[in-house]
Motif scaffolding. Structure first.
Motif, PDB file in Angstrom:
ATOM      1  N   MET A 183      12.199   0.724  -1.644  1.00 42.20           N
ATOM      2  CA  MET A 183      12.140   0.743  -0.181  1.00 42.20           C
ATOM      3  C   MET A 183      11.862  -0.661   0.345  1.00 42.20           C
ATOM      4  SD  MET A 183       9.745   4.136   0.094  1.00 42.20           S
ATOM      5  CE  MET A 183       8.704   3.471  -1.219  1.00 42.20           C
ATOM      6  N   PRO A 184      12.575  -1.089   1.388  1.00 41.89           N
ATOM      7  CA  PRO A 184      12.294  -2.402   1.974  1.00 41.89           C
ATOM      8  C   PRO A 184      10.979  -2.380   2.750  1.00 41.89           C
ATOM      9  CG  PRO A 184      13.980  -1.274   3.234  1.00 41.89           C
ATOM     10  CD  PRO A 184      13.709  -0.413   2.042  1.00 41.89           C
ATOM     11  N   VAL A 185      10.259  -3.476   2.718  1.00 39.49           N
ATOM     12  CA  VAL A 185       9.025  -3.642   3.485  1.00 39.49           C
ATOM     13  C   VAL A 185       9.312  -4.588   4.630  1.00 39.49           C
ATOM     14  CG1 VAL A 185       6.637  -4.428   3.406  1.00 39.49           C
ATOM     15  CG2 VAL A 185       7.614  -3.215   1.448  1.00 39.49           C
ATOM     16  N   MET A 186       9.114  -4.117   5.860  1.00 40.32           N
ATOM     17  CA  MET A 186       9.408  -4.903   7.042  1.00 40.32           C
ATOM     18  C   MET A 186       8.118  -5.477   7.614  1.00 40.32           C
ATOM     19  SD  MET A 186      12.597  -4.250   6.840  1.00 40.32           S
ATOM     20  CE  MET A 186      13.220  -5.053   8.319  1.00 40.32           C
ATOM     21  N   GLY A 187       8.258  -6.549   8.411  1.00 41.57           N
ATOM     22  CA  GLY A 187       7.109  -7.169   9.057  1.00 41.57           C
ATOM     23  C   GLY A 187       6.541  -6.289  10.148  1.00 41.57           C
ATOM     24  N   GLU A 188       5.372  -6.655  10.642  1.00 40.74           N
ATOM     25  CA  GLU A 188       4.729  -5.867  11.684  1.00 40.74           C
ATOM     26  C   GLU A 188       5.612  -5.800  12.916  1.00 40.74           C
ATOM     27  OE1 GLU A 188       0.915  -7.378  12.510  1.00 40.74           O
ATOM     28  OE2 GLU A 188       0.114  -7.051  10.505  1.00 40.74           O
ATOM     29  N   GLY A 189       5.641  -4.628  13.521  1.00 44.56           N
ATOM     30  CA  GLY A 189       6.461  -4.444  14.706  1.00 44.56           C
ATOM     31  C   GLY A 189       7.881  -4.084  14.416  1.00 44.56           C
ATOM     32  N   ALA A 190       8.228  -3.929  13.133  1.00 46.40           N
ATOM     33  CA  ALA A 190       9.611  -3.608  12.791  1.00 46.40           C
ATOM     34  C   ALA A 190      10.001  -2.242  13.266  1.00 46.40           C
ATOM     35  CB  ALA A 190       9.802  -3.715  11.278  1.00 46.40           C
ATOM     36  N   ALA A 191       9.022  -1.344  13.407  1.00 49.04           N
ATOM     37  CA  ALA A 191       9.356  -0.006  13.873  1.00 49.04           C
ATOM     38  C   ALA A 191       9.805  -0.010  15.334  1.00 49.04           C
ATOM     39  CB  ALA A 191       8.153   0.914  13.709  1.00 49.04           C
ATOM     40  N   ASN A 192       9.414  -1.036  16.099  1.00 52.53           N
ATOM     41  CA  ASN A 192       9.803  -1.110  17.505  1.00 52.53           C
ATOM     42  C   ASN A 192      10.772  -2.249  17.746  1.00 52.53           C
ATOM     43  OD1 ASN A 192       7.970   0.970  18.118  1.00 52.53           O
ATOM     44  ND2 ASN A 192       6.268  -0.490  18.209  1.00 52.53           N
ATOM     45  N   ASP A 193      11.651  -2.483  16.754  1.00 48.62           N
ATOM     46  CA  ASP A 193      12.511  -3.650  16.871  1.00 48.62           C
ATOM     47  C   ASP A 193      13.747  -3.387  17.698  1.00 48.62           C
ATOM     48  OD1 ASP A 193      13.815  -1.989  15.233  1.00 48.62           O
ATOM     49  OD2 ASP A 193      14.022  -3.382  13.546  1.00 48.62           O
ATOM     50  N   THR A 194      13.833  -2.216  18.375  1.00 43.51           N
ATOM     51  CA  THR A 194      14.981  -1.999  19.251  1.00 43.51           C
ATOM     52  C   THR A 194      14.936  -2.940  20.449  1.00 43.51           C
ATOM     53  OG1 THR A 194      13.756  -0.249  20.345  1.00 43.51           O
ATOM     54  CG2 THR A 194      15.208   0.393  18.549  1.00 43.51           C
ATOM     55  N   LEU A 195      13.749  -3.246  20.938  1.00 42.72           N
ATOM     56  CA  LEU A 195      13.592  -4.198  22.034  1.00 42.72           C
ATOM     57  C   LEU A 195      12.275  -4.911  21.829  1.00 42.72           C
ATOM     58  CD1 LEU A 195      14.719  -5.286  24.699  1.00 42.72           C
ATOM     59  CD2 LEU A 195      13.321  -3.577  25.900  1.00 42.72           C
ATOM     60  N   PRO A 196      12.280  -6.200  21.621  1.00 45.32           N
ATOM     61  CA  PRO A 196      11.026  -6.908  21.373  1.00 45.32           C
ATOM     62  C   PRO A 196      10.098  -6.832  22.573  1.00 45.32           C
ATOM     63  CG  PRO A 196      12.816  -8.447  21.704  1.00 45.32           C
ATOM     64  CD  PRO A 196      13.429  -7.096  21.651  1.00 45.32           C
ATOM     65  N   ALA A 202      11.082 -12.475  14.430  1.00 41.20           N
ATOM     66  CA  ALA A 202      10.436 -12.816  13.161  1.00 41.20           C
ATOM     67  C   ALA A 202       9.616 -11.654  12.631  1.00 41.20           C
ATOM     68  CB  ALA A 202       9.574 -14.054  13.332  1.00 41.20           C
ATOM     69  N   ALA A 203       9.058 -10.844  13.587  1.00 41.96           N
ATOM     70  CA  ALA A 203       8.239  -9.725  13.150  1.00 41.96           C
ATOM     71  C   ALA A 203       9.060  -8.606  12.563  1.00 41.96           C
ATOM     72  CB  ALA A 203       7.406  -9.203  14.319  1.00 41.96           C
ATOM     73  N   ALA A 204      10.401  -8.570  12.851  1.00 38.98           N
ATOM     74  CA  ALA A 204      11.251  -7.500  12.371  1.00 38.98           C
ATOM     75  C   ALA A 204      11.932  -7.842  11.056  1.00 38.98           C
ATOM     76  CB  ALA A 204      12.301  -7.149  13.414  1.00 38.98           C
ATOM     77  N   GLN A 205      11.692  -8.994  10.505  1.00 40.74           N
ATOM     78  CA  GLN A 205      12.364  -9.390   9.274  1.00 40.74           C
ATOM     79  C   GLN A 205      11.730  -8.722   8.067  1.00 40.74           C
ATOM     80  OE1 GLN A 205      12.302 -13.638   9.135  1.00 40.74           O
ATOM     81  NE2 GLN A 205      14.030 -13.872  10.537  1.00 40.74           N
ATOM     82  N   GLN A 206      12.559  -8.537   7.023  1.00 39.70           N
ATOM     83  CA  GLN A 206      12.069  -7.954   5.790  1.00 39.70           C
ATOM     84  C   GLN A 206      11.201  -8.948   5.058  1.00 39.70           C
ATOM     85  OE1 GLN A 206      15.089  -6.376   3.213  1.00 39.70           O
ATOM     86  NE2 GLN A 206      13.753  -6.292   1.435  1.00 39.70           N
ATOM     87  N   THR A 207      10.054  -8.447   4.562  1.00 47.61           N
ATOM     88  CA  THR A 207       9.119  -9.327   3.854  1.00 47.61           C
ATOM     89  C   THR A 207       9.045  -9.055   2.363  1.00 47.61           C
ATOM     90  OG1 THR A 207       7.300  -7.807   4.306  1.00 47.61           O
ATOM     91  CG2 THR A 207       7.714  -9.557   5.927  1.00 47.61           C
TER      92      THR A 207
END
Length: 775
Positions: free
Chosen positions: A283-296, A193-198
């Motif tokens: 530019m898309p705005v992603m939720g918090e933690g999206a930068a580390n969404d390779t592995l939750p 949920a934190a990696a979804q576009q907002t």
């Protein structure tokens, strides 16, 4: 029954397509000549994009499909991902021809485009864009064409063949599998949920031409607000000081935060018509933690999840007020640029405006810049209305001349009130006539722009390499003349390429470049427009031309002809030097049609040729078919009009200045040079015997070729502005006569064709050995 408004809009779209395709052709030719400026590429892209957008609104699928592939390659070029080279430019020129054919077919003015030809060129464009033709181009093009998925086709992949995660392949005697306790990992089958576009962040910087084209920043912000809640920030750090402020420049940058994950296509649709008039970054705005969404991140085993921090909604009304205030500010900025009243604010001003995000100012933000050129304000007017206005002005000129004639016959003094009023009327009539002529005048560019495609097609058919050079495209001439220039120019260009230019092998053997050059030029000369078509080919083979003319019975075998007369044999009906009939030439029609077309416009055509170096065709036509300034003269009791632009000087000749050459041709010593004398009355057939040179009046005229001659007339009656009436249309072509007019007393007068009169008059002179020249 009223006209269908949809069809009227569609007709306007096709009129705009003509202008867009003409601009596209011009800019592609600029690219071909080496002008790879980014603005030139952008202009090409905008033209194709506008055609595609309008065609999509009317459901013209074939046109949209082809324009989409064309536009994709142009987008690659303007982004710098593809390089502009000769291969790309040649392909784009051919694509421009096919795009023109699609527009013509959609308009119903031509046959449907050959699908094989269209698909073949689509494959070439895709190869230049992607490196290979893209499968499913037709399906992709007929769908959503405004996204970034150019030519993308989704492919389904199955992972069933890889087995379950624990089914590792056997290693034949390797280590047994480890028996590890299960871990309580989060479900990776669904995105975090934190990696979804907002939402979206849009940075929007308008160019000055956005406001010139009557677009408004406030309306764009309002359209974005329709997609969902927005937060707008304005950066005015680039605003110069007051003394350096230019009202036509753009200094503000807008940052819009769209707080809903709307479709990117919907966001781009808001800027569809201004995308080329601004700097736009979405530019898309992603939720918090999206930068580390390779592995939750794994949840902590000794602590629960932190509580969600939901922001309060108490300040939403204030935020909406801030957005409304910024929208109102943008509308006021646009209104100030366009000189229109600013719209009334729809919401109260906020108590405190949000602080703008600081941004680095442009390098020369405070430096004064040159104001952008104001776009000309134009309207579309039906040509029939202009024609009626032209006719009315012509009748006004005739009535003014008649009134002046009646006043002159009544014997009123020139200082009388009536005479003075007529002089004012004459000045006003001339001003109206000049203004109407300026409305009808058009540059020959509209005709010249059609010729590059013709040259390419004829060059391909004949296997020759040809370069077309144009000059004087902005030369203005009456619209009627412009419309009737296309056919004769087409004939002469085809003739120059097919008969004038050699094959690449022949040119190289003769020490010439393999690529031949054809020049198409327009210029004003002696009150007329001159069109010249020059090639650097082999010139006219006069021996072969004469032999063909004798075989066809066009001339007598023992007839004596000058080089110019031999060259002009190609204008005789039925004459052709082609050895076989092809799609280009060989049927014996063409150059005689050209001459008749030019003569019907009151013009003439001639040719000069140098063997081994090339030929030049010269067409001379009147600038207008409506009104001209002329000198009214008398010859053999007839009233004639000589075009004023061709007259250099008028004089009464002295007997000692007149000489006879061979006892036949009279010449006049004029300013230390001899000029031939032409008896106008005898040359026109008004009398059989020449007039006495004593007591006559000579008008020194200059032909379009620069040759001077003297026209011998009985008297000069004065200068008049006369209305041109075509003699060719109402009667027939008469040698030495360009047109006719109606004088103030109601009589019909002939307008002299100076060049033809000088040529024919010299041939008709009779011996003057017994002519009395004594004083």
């Amino acid at each position: 029954m009223s006209e269908d408004p949809f069809e009227a809009i569609k007709a306007t779209f096709f009129q705009e397509c003509e202008e867009l395709l003409a601009d596209l052709e011009t800019n592609l030719l600029a690219l071909e000549s080496g002008d790879s400026d980014i603005e030139t590429i952008n202009a090409c892209f905008r033209a194709v994009h506008s055609v595609k957008g309008g065609a999509g609104a009317f459901g013209l699928d074939d046109l949209v499909r082809f324009a989409h592939v064309f536009e994709t390659l142009m987008d690659e070029l303007r982004s710098g991902r593809k390089e502009v080279d000769d291969t790309v430019v040649r392909t784009l020129l051919r694509a421009s021809d096919v795009l023109n054919d699609h527009v013509t077919a959609a308009r119903g003015a031509g046959p449907a485009v050959d699908p094989v030809r269209s698909q073949g060129l689509i494959a070439e464009l895709e190869t230049l864009t992607h490196g290979a033709p893209v499968s499913g181009t037709a399906d992709a093009a007929s769908g959503d064409l405004d996204g970034d998925d150019f030519g993308f086709v989704p492919v389904s992949l199955s992972l069933d063949d890889f087995g379950a995660p624990g089914d590792l392949p056997s290693l034949d005697g390797g280590l047994p599998p480890l028996d590890l306790p299960p871990l309580d990992l989060p479900d990776l089958s669904a995105p975090s949920a934190a990696a979804q576009q907002t939402g979206w962040k849009i940075v929007f910087r308008p160019h000055p031409r956005l406001y010139t084209n009557a677009n408004e920043t406030g309306l764009l912000l309002r359209e974005l607000a329709r997609l969902g809640p927005t937060r707008v920030e304005m950066d005015d750090s680039g605003l110069p000081l007051l003394d350096a402020l230019e009202p036509t420049e753009s200094h503000l940058v807008w940052t819009i935060h769209l707080d809903v994950p709307a479709a990117e296509a919907d966001v781009r649709d808001v800027f569809d018509f201004v995308e080329t008039d601004c700097d736009l970054n979405i530019m898309p705005v992603m939720g918090e933690g999206a930068a580390n969404d390779t592995l939750p991140e794994l949840p902590s085993l000794d602590a629960g999840l932190p509580p969600l921090d939901v922001p309060s909604t108490d300040n939403l009304p204030a935020a909406e007020a801030d957005v409304a205030a910024l929208i109102a500010l943008a509308q006021a900025d646009t209104a100030a640029r366009l000189g229109t009243p600013a719209p009334k604010a729809e919401s109260p001003q906020p108590k405190a405006a949000p602080a703008p995000v600081p941004a680095a100012p442009p390098a020369a933000a405070n430096a004064p810049s040159a104001p952008a050129a104001a776009a000309p304000v134009t309207i579309r007017v039906d040509l029939e209305r202009v024609d009626r206005l032209i006719n009315a002005v012509g009748e006004l000129v005739i009535q003014q001349a008649m009134l002046a004639q009646r006043v002159h016959e009544s014997g009123l003094a020139r200082s009388s009130d009536i005479s003075l009023g007529l002089e004012d009327l004459e000045l006003l009539t001339r001003e109206i006539q000049d203004s109407v002529m300026a409305i009808r005048a058009q540059p020959v560019k509209s005709v010249f722009q059609r010729m590059p495609r013709l040259v390419r097609e004829v060059a391909d058919m004949t296997g020759k390499r040809v370069k077309l050079v144009t000059a004087g495209e902005d030369t203005e001439v009456d619209k009627t003349v412009v419309e009737r220039l296309a056919e004769p120019i087409t004939h002469m260009l085809r003739n120059a390429i097919d008969h004038g230019l050699e094959s690449p092998e022949e040119r190289e053997a003769a020490g010439k470049p393999a690529e031949g050059t054809v020049k198409l030029a327009a210029l004003h000369r002696s009150g007329r427009i001159v069109i010249e078509i020059t090639d650097d080919g082999k010139g006219i083979n006069r021996q072969r031309v004469r032999a063909i003319a004798e075989v066809r019975g066009l001339i007598m075998p023992d007839q004596i002809l000058s080089d110019d007369e031999v060259d002009n044999l190609i204008f005789l009906p039925g004459f052709s030097t082609a050895k076989e009939i092809t799609d280009v030439s060989g049927r014996g029609v063409g150059m005689d049609v050209v001459r008749r077309s030019i003569q019907s416009l009151g013009g003439r055509i001639n040719i000069t040729s140098t063997p081994g170096k090339g030929s030049t065709f010269t067409m001379s036509l009147p600038l207008t078919l409506a009104v001209l300034d002329g000198m009214v003269v008398g010859a053999a009791e007839q009233t004639l009009v000589a075009p004023l632009a061709a007259i250099v000087e008028s004089l009464t000749p002295k007997v000692e200045d007149i000489h006879l050459v061979g006892g036949v041709d009279p010449v006049l010593m004029f300013r230390d040079e001899f000029v031939p004398l032409v008896d106008v009355g005898q040359s026109m057939g008004f009398r059989a015997t020449p007039t006495e040179l004593k007591g006559g009046v000579v008008m020194i005229v200059e032909t379009e070729g620069g040759q001077r001659a003297g026209l011998l007339v009985d008297a000069i009656h004065g200068q008049r502005q006369v209305v041109i009436k075509s003699l060719e249309t109402n009667y027939r072509h008469v040698e030495g006569v360009a047109a006719a007019t109606i004088l103030g007393d109601g009589r019909v007068a002939l307008i002299l064709d100076i060049d033809a009169l000088v040529t024919s008059g010299r041939r008709r002179n009779t011996p003057r050995s017994e002519l009395k020249m004594a004083s």
